[in-house]
Design a protein around this motif. Sequence first.
Motif, short mmCIF file in Angstrom:
data_model
loop_
_atom_site.label_atom_id
_atom_site.label_comp_id
_atom_site.label_asym_id
_atom_site.label_seq_id
_atom_site.Cartn_x
_atom_site.Cartn_y
_atom_site.Cartn_z
N GLN A 1 -3.59 -23.30 97.07
CA GLN A 1 -4.47 -22.89 98.15
C GLN A 1 -4.76 -24.01 99.15
O GLN A 1 -4.72 -23.80 100.35
N LYS A 2 -5.11 -25.18 98.66
CA LYS A 2 -5.56 -26.28 99.53
C LYS A 2 -5.07 -27.62 99.03
O LYS A 2 -4.58 -27.75 97.91
N ASN A 3 -5.25 -28.61 99.88
CA ASN A 3 -4.99 -29.99 99.51
C ASN A 3 -6.32 -30.73 99.46
O ASN A 3 -7.23 -30.44 100.23
N TYR A 4 -6.41 -31.72 98.58
CA TYR A 4 -7.65 -32.45 98.38
C TYR A 4 -7.39 -33.95 98.50
O TYR A 4 -6.97 -34.58 97.53
N PRO A 5 -7.66 -34.54 99.66
CA PRO A 5 -7.49 -35.98 99.82
C PRO A 5 -8.71 -36.71 99.27
O PRO A 5 -9.82 -36.56 99.79
N ILE A 6 -8.53 -37.48 98.23
CA ILE A 6 -9.62 -38.23 97.60
C ILE A 6 -9.36 -39.72 97.87
O ILE A 6 -8.35 -40.27 97.46
N SER A 7 -10.29 -40.35 98.56
CA SER A 7 -10.13 -41.75 98.94
C SER A 7 -10.32 -42.70 97.76
O SER A 7 -9.63 -43.71 97.66
N HIS A 8 -11.25 -42.37 96.87
CA HIS A 8 -11.57 -43.27 95.76
C HIS A 8 -12.08 -42.44 94.60
O HIS A 8 -12.79 -41.46 94.80
N MET A 9 -11.70 -42.82 93.38
CA MET A 9 -12.22 -42.18 92.18
C MET A 9 -12.60 -43.25 91.18
O MET A 9 -11.98 -44.32 91.13
N ALA A 10 -13.63 -42.94 90.40
CA ALA A 10 -14.09 -43.86 89.37
C ALA A 10 -14.32 -43.07 88.08
O ALA A 10 -14.77 -41.92 88.11
N LEU A 11 -14.01 -43.71 86.96
CA LEU A 11 -14.18 -43.09 85.66
C LEU A 11 -14.98 -44.02 84.76
O LEU A 11 -14.67 -45.21 84.66
#
Length: 190
Positions: free
Chosen positions: A104-114
Amino acid sequence: MKKLLTPKGSYGYLQNRKLYTALRTVLFFLLSIGLYVIGLVTTGSNKNLLTIVAILGCLPACKSAVNFIIFLTAKGCSEGLYQTLIDYDNKLDTCYDLYFTSYQKNYPISHMALKGGILCGITENANCDCRAAEKHLDQLLVQEGIKGVTVNIFSQEDKYIDRLSRLLDMNLDEHKDRESILQLLYNVSL
């Protein structure tokens, strides 16, 4: 000597891949054109084996061109956000420039933390649906059999930084599937 390819999850990955795929695409097309011209010049006709090889050489060139177009539309983490978040890199498991795609869509994620079972990220794209991105990542984690992970995607920098600060203060045990979670993020993003 600077590495030719920036590893996935590092700052500048998407920008580096744009350049790399552009150069690779041009090289593949030049190679096919060169083979065709050599066959044409040496035999005086395009009815030769090098013409067939040149035509078949267009297949990887076209695949590379499609990859370039995909990377061209992807935007990575901005320099300003990177400078703000660089302090968290040594304290949390972080990754930059992730671009998730779905039907359905694209999801641009600049930064992720775990940290522990909490996975949070920020998008700088105003058109990104944060709730849909969270749902998409939740589904991917469940499909891989990874449970007990809470996913939060933010669109406001101040709320995201506040969340990262609170994560640092939390005393959370490392998630048992930490490596699998990070590997999944890299595998399903561009």
